[in-house]
Design a protein around this motif. Structure first.
Motif, short mmCIF file in Angstrom:
data_model
loop_
_atom_site.label_atom_id
_atom_site.label_comp_id
_atom_site.label_asym_id
_atom_site.label_seq_id
_atom_site.Cartn_x
_atom_site.Cartn_y
_atom_site.Cartn_z
N ALA A 112 19.41 -15.69 -14.44
CA ALA A 112 19.72 -16.31 -13.15
C ALA A 112 19.44 -17.80 -13.15
CB ALA A 112 18.92 -15.63 -12.05
N MET A 113 18.60 -18.26 -14.08
CA MET A 113 18.22 -19.67 -14.12
C MET A 113 19.09 -20.51 -15.04
SD MET A 113 14.04 -19.35 -14.01
CE MET A 113 13.87 -18.13 -15.34
N ASN A 114 19.98 -19.88 -15.80
CA ASN A 114 20.78 -20.61 -16.78
C ASN A 114 21.60 -21.72 -16.14
OD1 ASN A 114 19.76 -18.92 -18.73
ND2 ASN A 114 21.58 -17.62 -18.85
N PHE A 115 22.19 -21.44 -15.00
CA PHE A 115 23.03 -22.43 -14.30
C PHE A 115 22.23 -23.69 -13.99
CE2 PHE A 115 24.25 -24.27 -10.20
CZ PHE A 115 25.56 -24.65 -10.45
N TYR A 116 21.00 -23.55 -13.56
CA TYR A 116 20.18 -24.68 -13.14
C TYR A 116 19.65 -25.46 -14.33
CZ TYR A 116 20.72 -22.06 -8.89
OH TYR A 116 21.27 -21.39 -7.84
N GLU A 117 19.43 -24.75 -15.42
CA GLU A 117 19.10 -25.44 -16.68
C GLU A 117 20.26 -26.32 -17.13
OE1 GLU A 117 16.80 -23.34 -19.94
OE2 GLU A 117 17.61 -21.62 -18.82
N ARG A 118 21.44 -25.75 -17.08
CA ARG A 118 22.63 -26.43 -17.59
C ARG A 118 23.08 -27.58 -16.67
NH1 ARG A 118 25.48 -22.33 -17.50
NH2 ARG A 118 26.76 -22.71 -15.66
N GLU A 119 23.13 -27.32 -15.37
CA GLU A 119 23.70 -28.28 -14.43
C GLU A 119 22.70 -29.33 -13.96
OE1 GLU A 119 26.92 -28.50 -13.57
OE2 GLU A 119 27.36 -26.84 -14.95
N ASN A 179 19.36 -29.67 -15.48
CA ASN A 179 18.30 -29.90 -16.47
C ASN A 179 16.94 -29.48 -15.92
OD1 ASN A 179 17.54 -30.69 -19.07
ND2 ASN A 179 16.95 -32.74 -18.38
N ALA A 180 16.92 -28.42 -15.13
CA ALA A 180 15.68 -27.93 -14.53
C ALA A 180 14.97 -26.98 -15.51
CB ALA A 180 15.99 -27.19 -13.23
N ASN A 181 13.67 -27.10 -15.58
CA ASN A 181 12.88 -26.24 -16.46
C ASN A 181 12.74 -24.84 -15.85
OD1 ASN A 181 12.44 -28.38 -18.27
ND2 ASN A 181 10.68 -29.09 -17.09
N PRO A 182 13.04 -23.79 -16.62
CA PRO A 182 13.00 -22.42 -16.07
C PRO A 182 11.65 -21.74 -16.27
CG PRO A 182 14.00 -22.38 -18.23
CD PRO A 182 13.60 -23.82 -17.98
N TYR A 183 11.24 -20.94 -15.28
CA TYR A 183 9.99 -20.18 -15.36
C TYR A 183 10.20 -18.80 -14.75
CZ TYR A 183 7.64 -24.64 -16.28
OH TYR A 183 7.24 -25.84 -16.83
N THR A 184 9.82 -17.78 -15.49
CA THR A 184 9.83 -16.43 -14.92
C THR A 184 8.52 -16.16 -14.19
OG1 THR A 184 9.04 -15.55 -17.03
CG2 THR A 184 11.42 -15.46 -16.61
N ASP A 185 7.54 -17.03 -14.36
CA ASP A 185 6.24 -16.88 -13.70
C ASP A 185 6.01 -18.06 -12.76
OD1 ASP A 185 3.08 -17.52 -13.75
OD2 ASP A 185 3.39 -15.36 -13.94
N LEU A 186 5.91 -17.78 -11.47
CA LEU A 186 5.75 -18.84 -10.47
C LEU A 186 4.45 -19.61 -10.68
CD1 LEU A 186 6.50 -20.34 -7.88
CD2 LEU A 186 5.51 -18.43 -6.58
N LYS A 206 14.70 -34.91 -6.67
CA LYS A 206 15.15 -34.42 -7.98
C LYS A 206 14.68 -32.99 -8.18
CE LYS A 206 14.91 -35.33 -12.96
NZ LYS A 206 14.30 -36.17 -14.03
N LEU A 207 15.60 -32.14 -8.65
CA LEU A 207 15.25 -30.76 -9.00
C LEU A 207 14.70 -30.75 -10.42
CD1 LEU A 207 15.26 -27.74 -8.28
CD2 LEU A 207 17.58 -27.61 -9.21
N VAL A 208 13.43 -30.37 -10.56
CA VAL A 208 12.79 -30.42 -11.88
C VAL A 208 12.52 -29.05 -12.47
CG1 VAL A 208 11.73 -32.68 -11.42
CG2 VAL A 208 10.45 -30.58 -10.90
N ALA A 209 12.47 -28.00 -11.61
CA ALA A 209 12.12 -26.68 -12.13
C ALA A 209 12.68 -25.59 -11.22
CB ALA A 209 10.60 -26.53 -12.25
N VAL A 210 12.89 -24.42 -11.81
CA VAL A 210 13.31 -23.23 -11.07
C VAL A 210 12.52 -22.03 -11.55
CG1 VAL A 210 15.65 -24.02 -10.53
CG2 VAL A 210 15.21 -22.83 -12.70
N SER A 211 12.37 -21.05 -10.66
CA SER A 211 11.64 -19.84 -11.02
C SER A 211 12.38 -18.61 -10.52
CB SER A 211 10.22 -19.87 -10.41
OG SER A 211 9.53 -18.67 -10.69
N ASP A 212 12.53 -17.64 -11.41
CA ASP A 212 13.15 -16.38 -11.06
C ASP A 212 12.68 -15.33 -12.07
OD1 ASP A 212 15.93 -15.63 -9.27
OD2 ASP A 212 15.33 -14.21 -10.83
N LYS A 213 12.54 -14.10 -11.61
CA LYS A 213 12.10 -13.04 -12.52
C LYS A 213 13.18 -12.69 -13.54
CE LYS A 213 8.68 -10.90 -9.50
NZ LYS A 213 8.25 -9.67 -8.79
N ILE A 214 14.43 -13.02 -13.22
CA ILE A 214 15.54 -12.74 -14.13
C ILE A 214 15.92 -14.04 -14.84
CG2 ILE A 214 17.92 -11.92 -14.30
CD1 ILE A 214 17.42 -10.38 -11.68
N SER A 215 15.69 -14.10 -16.13
CA SER A 215 15.92 -15.33 -16.90
C SER A 215 17.36 -15.83 -16.79
CB SER A 215 15.57 -15.10 -18.38
OG SER A 215 14.21 -14.81 -18.53
#
Length: 345
Positions: A37-44, A46-53, A26-35
Protein backbone atom coordinates in the motif's frame (compact mmCIF):
# COMPACT_ATOMS: atom_id res chain seq x y z
CA UNK A 1 6.93 21.26 8.03
CA UNK A 2 7.46 17.54 7.66
CA UNK A 3 4.32 15.46 7.28
CA UNK A 4 3.63 11.75 7.60
CA UNK A 5 0.55 9.72 6.68
CA UNK A 6 -0.79 6.72 8.61
CA UNK A 7 -3.07 4.47 6.59
CA UNK A 8 -2.44 4.42 2.83
CA UNK A 9 -5.92 3.76 1.51
CA UNK A 10 -8.05 5.85 -0.86
CA UNK A 11 -8.27 9.05 1.19
CA UNK A 12 -4.52 9.16 1.85
CA UNK A 13 -3.90 10.26 -1.75
CA UNK A 14 -5.90 13.44 -1.12
CA UNK A 15 -3.70 14.21 1.87
CA UNK A 16 -0.51 13.52 -0.07
CA UNK A 17 -1.56 15.78 -2.92
CA UNK A 18 -2.63 18.51 -0.49
CA UNK A 19 0.75 18.39 1.25
CA UNK A 20 2.47 18.63 -2.12
CA UNK A 21 0.49 21.76 -3.02
CA UNK A 22 1.15 23.62 0.24
CA UNK A 23 4.24 25.78 0.50
CA UNK A 24 6.60 24.75 3.29
CA UNK A 25 5.00 21.30 3.63
CA UNK A 26 6.63 18.01 2.66
CA UNK A 27 5.57 14.38 2.90
CA UNK A 28 8.55 12.51 4.37
CA UNK A 29 7.11 9.20 5.58
CA UNK A 30 4.11 6.86 5.41
CA UNK A 31 2.97 3.99 7.59
CA UNK A 32 0.73 1.07 6.77
CA UNK A 33 0.58 -2.56 7.89
CA UNK A 34 0.47 -3.61 4.23
CA UNK A 35 3.82 -2.89 2.56
CA UNK A 36 2.40 -2.80 -0.97
CA UNK A 37 0.00 0.00 0.00
CA UNK A 38 2.98 2.31 0.51
CA UNK A 39 4.64 1.73 -2.88
CA UNK A 40 2.80 4.62 -4.53
CA UNK A 41 4.02 7.10 -1.91
CA UNK A 42 7.58 5.84 -2.13
CA UNK A 43 7.53 6.25 -5.88
CA UNK A 44 5.59 9.52 -6.24
CA UNK A 45 6.69 11.41 -3.12
CA UNK A 46 9.93 9.72 -2.11
CA UNK A 47 8.35 9.03 1.29
CA UNK A 48 10.03 6.54 3.60
CA UNK A 49 7.76 3.51 4.29
CA UNK A 50 7.15 1.95 7.72
CA UNK A 51 4.98 -0.99 8.67
CA UNK A 52 5.53 -0.03 12.32
CA UNK A 53 4.14 3.34 13.44
CA UNK A 54 6.34 3.56 16.54
CA UNK A 55 9.44 3.08 14.43
CA UNK A 56 8.39 5.87 12.08
CA UNK A 57 7.66 8.28 14.93
CA UNK A 58 11.02 7.49 16.52
CA UNK A 59 13.23 7.62 13.41
CA UNK A 60 11.68 10.40 11.33
CA UNK A 61 11.74 14.15 11.93
CA UNK A 62 7.98 14.71 11.73
CA UNK A 63 5.91 17.77 12.62
CA UNK A 64 2.41 16.63 11.60
CA UNK A 65 0.82 13.20 11.17
CA UNK A 66 -2.26 12.71 8.96
CA UNK A 67 -4.34 9.76 10.18
CA UNK A 68 -6.26 8.17 7.29
CA UNK A 69 -7.15 4.73 8.66
CA UNK A 70 -10.63 3.22 9.07
CA UNK A 71 -12.54 5.29 11.64
CA UNK A 72 -12.56 2.62 14.33
CA UNK A 73 -8.77 2.86 14.62
CA UNK A 74 -8.61 6.65 15.01
CA UNK A 75 -8.56 6.81 18.80
CA UNK A 76 -5.66 4.45 19.49
CA UNK A 77 -3.54 5.91 16.69
CA UNK A 78 -4.26 9.56 17.52
CA UNK A 79 -3.40 9.05 21.19
CA UNK A 80 -0.18 7.29 20.16
CA UNK A 81 0.78 10.17 17.86
CA UNK A 82 -0.12 12.79 20.48
CA UNK A 83 2.05 11.04 23.06
CA UNK A 84 4.91 11.24 20.54
CA UNK A 85 4.26 15.03 20.56
CA UNK A 86 3.34 15.29 16.89
CA UNK A 87 0.54 17.51 15.64
CA UNK A 88 -2.44 15.66 14.17
CA UNK A 89 -4.73 15.98 11.14
CA UNK A 90 -7.43 13.37 11.64
CA UNK A 91 -9.85 12.18 8.97
CA UNK A 92 -13.56 12.30 9.77
CA UNK A 93 -15.20 11.17 11.91
CA UNK A 94 -12.84 12.05 14.74
CA UNK A 95 -13.81 8.72 16.39
CA UNK A 96 -16.67 6.27 16.70
CA UNK A 97 -17.69 7.07 20.31
CA UNK A 98 -17.61 10.13 22.56
CA UNK A 99 -15.34 8.26 24.97
CA UNK A 100 -12.80 7.70 22.20
CA UNK A 101 -13.22 11.29 21.04
CA UNK A 102 -12.50 12.65 24.51
CA UNK A 103 -9.41 10.46 24.81
CA UNK A 104 -8.05 11.99 21.61
CA UNK A 105 -8.76 15.58 22.60
CA UNK A 106 -7.40 15.11 26.10
CA UNK A 107 -4.21 13.46 24.77
CA UNK A 108 -3.69 16.39 22.38
CA UNK A 109 -4.13 18.90 25.19
CA UNK A 110 -1.92 17.00 27.62
CA UNK A 111 0.91 16.77 25.10
CA UNK A 112 0.39 20.32 23.79
CA UNK A 113 -0.13 19.29 20.17
CA UNK A 114 -2.59 20.76 17.70
CA UNK A 115 -5.50 18.66 16.50
CA UNK A 116 -7.50 19.29 13.32
CA UNK A 117 -10.40 17.18 12.03
CA UNK A 118 -10.99 16.86 8.27
CA UNK A 119 -14.30 18.55 7.49
CA UNK A 120 -13.21 20.07 4.17
CA UNK A 121 -16.66 21.08 2.88
CA UNK A 122 -16.46 24.23 5.00
CA UNK A 123 -14.00 25.62 2.47
CA UNK A 124 -16.19 25.26 -0.62
CA UNK A 125 -16.91 28.67 -2.19
CA UNK A 126 -20.71 28.40 -1.86
CA UNK A 127 -20.42 27.31 1.79
CA UNK A 128 -18.17 30.27 2.55
CA UNK A 129 -20.78 32.59 1.02
CA UNK A 130 -23.56 31.11 3.16
CA UNK A 131 -21.42 31.60 6.24
CA UNK A 132 -20.95 35.28 5.31
CA UNK A 133 -24.71 35.68 4.88
CA UNK A 134 -25.35 34.18 8.32
CA UNK A 135 -22.54 36.15 9.99
CA UNK A 136 -24.15 39.36 8.70
CA UNK A 137 -27.58 38.15 9.93
CA UNK A 138 -29.03 38.86 6.50
CA UNK A 139 -31.67 36.13 6.86
CA UNK A 140 -32.85 37.42 10.23
CA UNK A 141 -34.48 34.98 12.62
CA UNK A 142 -34.22 31.42 11.28
CA UNK A 143 -37.45 29.46 11.12
CA UNK A 144 -36.20 26.05 10.02
CA UNK A 145 -33.59 24.20 7.97
CA UNK A 146 -33.40 21.07 5.81
CA UNK A 147 -30.26 18.97 5.36
CA UNK A 148 -30.24 16.19 2.77
CA UNK A 149 -27.75 13.57 1.56
CA UNK A 150 -29.32 11.16 -0.92
CA UNK A 151 -26.43 9.23 -2.43
CA UNK A 152 -25.61 5.86 -3.94
CA UNK A 153 -23.18 3.44 -2.39
CA UNK A 154 -23.86 0.07 -3.96
CA UNK A 155 -23.07 -3.29 -2.44
CA UNK A 156 -19.76 -3.48 -4.31
CA UNK A 157 -18.62 -0.38 -2.41
CA UNK A 158 -19.26 -2.04 0.96
CA UNK A 159 -17.75 -5.34 -0.16
CA UNK A 160 -14.40 -3.72 -1.03
CA UNK A 161 -13.23 -3.99 2.59
CA UNK A 162 -14.58 -6.01 5.55
CA UNK A 163 -14.71 -2.95 7.85
CA UNK A 164 -17.08 -0.98 5.62
CA UNK A 165 -20.62 -0.72 6.93
CA UNK A 166 -19.67 -2.09 10.36
CA UNK A 167 -20.70 -0.27 13.51
CA UNK A 168 -17.28 -0.67 15.14
CA UNK A 169 -15.03 0.60 12.35
CA UNK A 170 -17.16 2.56 9.88
CA UNK A 171 -20.74 3.33 10.81
CA UNK A 172 -23.60 3.83 8.38
CA UNK A 173 -24.73 6.69 6.17
CA UNK A 174 -24.83 9.19 9.05
CA UNK A 175 -21.35 8.53 10.43
CA UNK A 176 -19.61 8.00 7.10
CA UNK A 177 -21.31 9.94 4.30
CA UNK A 178 -23.65 12.51 5.89
CA UNK A 179 -21.30 13.65 8.65
CA UNK A 180 -19.85 16.38 6.40
CA UNK A 181 -23.34 17.72 5.76
CA UNK A 182 -24.10 17.56 9.49
CA UNK A 183 -20.89 19.43 10.27
CA UNK A 184 -22.04 22.23 7.96
CA UNK A 185 -25.48 22.22 9.56
CA UNK A 186 -23.94 22.65 13.02
CA UNK A 187 -21.51 25.29 11.72
CA UNK A 188 -24.44 27.27 10.31
CA UNK A 189 -27.02 26.72 13.08
CA UNK A 190 -25.17 26.17 16.35
CA UNK A 191 -25.87 23.72 19.15
CA UNK A 192 -28.80 21.26 18.92
CA UNK A 193 -31.00 20.93 21.98
CA UNK A 194 -33.23 17.96 21.16
CA UNK A 195 -33.36 15.37 18.39
CA UNK A 196 -35.55 12.51 17.22
CA UNK A 197 -34.56 9.96 14.59
CA UNK A 198 -35.61 6.82 12.77
CA UNK A 199 -33.27 4.62 10.73
CA UNK A 200 -33.24 1.39 8.76
CA UNK A 201 -31.04 -0.95 6.78
CA UNK A 202 -33.17 -1.36 3.69
CA UNK A 203 -31.13 -2.30 0.63
CA UNK A 204 -27.48 -2.88 1.55
CA UNK A 205 -26.14 -6.00 3.23
CA UNK A 206 -24.37 -4.15 6.05
CA UNK A 207 -24.57 -3.99 9.83
CA UNK A 208 -25.16 -0.22 10.05
CA UNK A 209 -27.98 1.93 8.64
CA UNK A 210 -28.28 2.76 4.94
CA UNK A 211 -31.17 5.24 5.38
CA UNK A 212 -31.99 7.69 8.16
CA UNK A 213 -34.40 10.53 8.86
CA UNK A 214 -34.26 12.88 11.81
CA UNK A 215 -35.59 16.04 13.44
CA UNK A 216 -33.58 18.64 15.35
CA UNK A 217 -34.56 21.47 17.68
CA UNK A 218 -31.71 23.95 18.00
CA UNK A 219 -31.02 26.09 21.05
CA UNK A 220 -32.08 29.10 18.99
CA UNK A 221 -35.54 27.56 18.69
CA UNK A 222 -35.14 26.82 14.97
CA UNK A 223 -36.22 23.39 13.76
CA UNK A 224 -34.39 21.13 11.33
CA UNK A 225 -34.94 17.99 9.28
CA UNK A 226 -32.16 15.61 8.24
CA UNK A 227 -32.51 12.99 5.50
CA UNK A 228 -29.63 10.66 4.61
CA UNK A 229 -29.34 7.54 2.46
CA UNK A 230 -26.90 5.46 0.43
CA UNK A 231 -29.75 3.53 -1.20
CA UNK A 232 -30.48 5.91 -4.10
CA UNK A 233 -30.64 4.31 -7.55
CA UNK A 234 -28.31 4.46 -9.54
CA UNK A 235 -25.96 7.28 -8.65
CA UNK A 236 -25.65 10.20 -6.23
CA UNK A 237 -28.81 12.31 -6.43
CA UNK A 238 -28.56 15.22 -3.99
CA UNK A 239 -26.66 16.88 -1.18
CA UNK A 240 -28.28 20.08 0.00
CA UNK A 241 -28.88 22.45 2.90
CA UNK A 242 -31.79 24.89 2.86
CA UNK A 243 -32.13 27.69 5.42
CA UNK A 244 -35.43 29.54 5.82
CA UNK A 245 -35.27 32.91 7.58
CA UNK A 246 -37.66 35.80 8.17
CA UNK A 247 -35.77 37.92 5.61
CA UNK A 248 -34.65 35.35 3.08
CA UNK A 249 -34.17 31.79 1.91
CA UNK A 250 -30.92 30.13 0.88
CA UNK A 251 -30.45 26.68 -0.62
CA UNK A 252 -27.13 25.13 -1.60
CA UNK A 253 -27.45 21.94 -3.58
CA UNK A 254 -26.57 19.71 -6.49
CA UNK A 255 -25.08 16.27 -6.01
CA UNK A 256 -22.39 17.70 -3.69
CA UNK A 257 -23.82 20.96 -2.29
CA UNK A 258 -21.63 23.06 -4.59
CA UNK A 259 -24.13 25.56 -5.97
CA UNK A 260 -26.73 28.10 -4.96
CA UNK A 261 -30.00 26.51 -6.08
CA UNK A 262 -31.92 29.39 -4.53
CA UNK A 263 -30.94 32.61 -2.82
CA UNK A 264 -33.35 35.43 -2.05
CA UNK A 265 -32.57 38.05 0.61
CA UNK A 266 -34.56 41.11 1.59
CA UNK A 267 -32.77 44.32 0.60
CA UNK A 268 -30.08 42.61 -1.48
CA UNK A 269 -30.47 43.39 -5.20
CA UNK A 270 -31.04 40.37 -7.43
CA UNK A 271 -28.15 41.50 -9.67
CA UNK A 272 -25.76 41.33 -6.71
CA UNK A 273 -26.91 37.82 -5.82
CA UNK A 274 -26.58 36.70 -9.45
CA UNK A 275 -23.02 38.01 -9.51
CA UNK A 276 -22.16 35.92 -6.45
CA UNK A 277 -23.77 32.83 -8.01
CA UNK A 278 -21.92 33.31 -11.30
CA UNK A 279 -18.58 33.70 -9.53
CA UNK A 280 -19.14 30.41 -7.72
CA UNK A 281 -20.08 28.64 -10.95
CA UNK A 282 -16.70 29.60 -12.44
CA UNK A 283 -14.98 27.28 -9.93
CA UNK A 284 -17.51 25.56 -7.63
CA UNK A 285 -14.98 23.24 -5.97
CA UNK A 286 -12.41 25.97 -5.35
CA UNK A 287 -9.13 25.04 -3.71
CA UNK A 288 -9.47 21.46 -2.40
CA UNK A 289 -10.60 21.33 1.22
CA UNK A 290 -7.76 19.02 2.23
CA UNK A 291 -5.30 21.59 0.93
CA UNK A 292 -6.94 24.29 3.04
CA UNK A 293 -6.72 22.05 6.11
CA UNK A 294 -3.04 21.23 5.59
CA UNK A 295 -2.20 24.89 4.99
CA UNK A 296 -4.23 25.93 8.03
CA UNK A 297 -2.31 23.44 10.19
CA UNK A 298 1.02 24.84 9.01
CA UNK A 299 -0.17 28.36 9.81
CA UNK A 300 -1.66 27.31 13.15
CA UNK A 301 1.69 25.87 14.21
CA UNK A 302 3.63 28.94 13.03
CA UNK A 303 1.15 31.34 14.66
CA UNK A 304 0.60 29.16 17.76
CA UNK A 305 -3.20 29.18 17.44
CA UNK A 306 -5.96 26.61 17.21
CA UNK A 307 -6.66 25.07 13.79
CA UNK A 308 -9.80 26.29 12.00
CA UNK A 309 -11.56 22.91 12.48
CA UNK A 310 -10.73 21.65 15.95
CA UNK A 311 -11.19 18.40 17.81
CA UNK A 312 -14.12 20.05 19.58
CA UNK A 313 -15.75 20.68 16.18
CA UNK A 314 -15.24 17.04 15.28
CA UNK A 315 -16.80 16.03 18.58
CA UNK A 316 -19.96 18.04 17.88
CA UNK A 317 -20.61 16.18 14.63
CA UNK A 318 -20.02 12.76 16.22
CA UNK A 319 -22.24 13.66 19.18
CA UNK A 320 -25.07 14.53 16.80
CA UNK A 321 -24.70 11.26 14.88
CA UNK A 322 -24.61 9.19 18.08
CA UNK A 323 -27.66 11.04 19.41
CA UNK A 324 -29.52 10.13 16.22
CA UNK A 325 -28.48 6.51 16.73
CA UNK A 326 -29.62 6.51 20.36
CA UNK A 327 -32.95 8.11 19.50
CA UNK A 328 -33.61 5.53 16.78
CA UNK A 329 -32.66 2.71 19.15
CA UNK A 330 -34.94 3.94 21.94
CA UNK A 331 -37.63 5.27 19.59
CA UNK A 332 -37.93 8.52 21.53
CA UNK A 333 -36.61 12.10 21.51
CA UNK A 334 -33.13 12.63 22.98
CA UNK A 335 -32.18 15.70 25.00
CA UNK A 336 -28.57 16.64 24.34
CA UNK A 337 -26.42 17.19 27.41
CA UNK A 338 -24.49 20.35 28.18
CA UNK A 339 -21.56 20.69 25.83
CA UNK A 340 -18.26 19.41 27.22
CA UNK A 341 -15.69 22.18 27.51
CA UNK A 342 -11.98 21.96 26.81
CA UNK A 343 -9.14 24.41 27.40
CA UNK A 344 -7.99 23.94 23.81
CA UNK A 345 -8.79 21.96 20.63
Amino acid sequence: MNFAIVGCGFIAKKHANAIKEVKNAKLVAVSDKISAAMNFYEREYNANPYTDLSEMLEKEDIDVVCICTPSGHHASLAVHVAEAEKHIILEKPIAMTLEETDRIIEAAEKNKVKLSVVHPNRYRPVVQEVRKILDKNLLGKISHVNATVNWNRNQDYYDQAPWRGTKQYDGGVLMNQAIHNLDLLLWFMGKPEQIFSMEATRLRNIEAEDVSTGLIKFRSGALGTVESATTVYQKNFEESITIFGEKGTVKIGGTNALHFEHVEIEGVPEAELEEIKEKIEEDPWGTPGHQWIVEDMVNAINEDRLPAVTGKDGRKAVELVLSFYESAKQNRPIQLTKEKEYANN
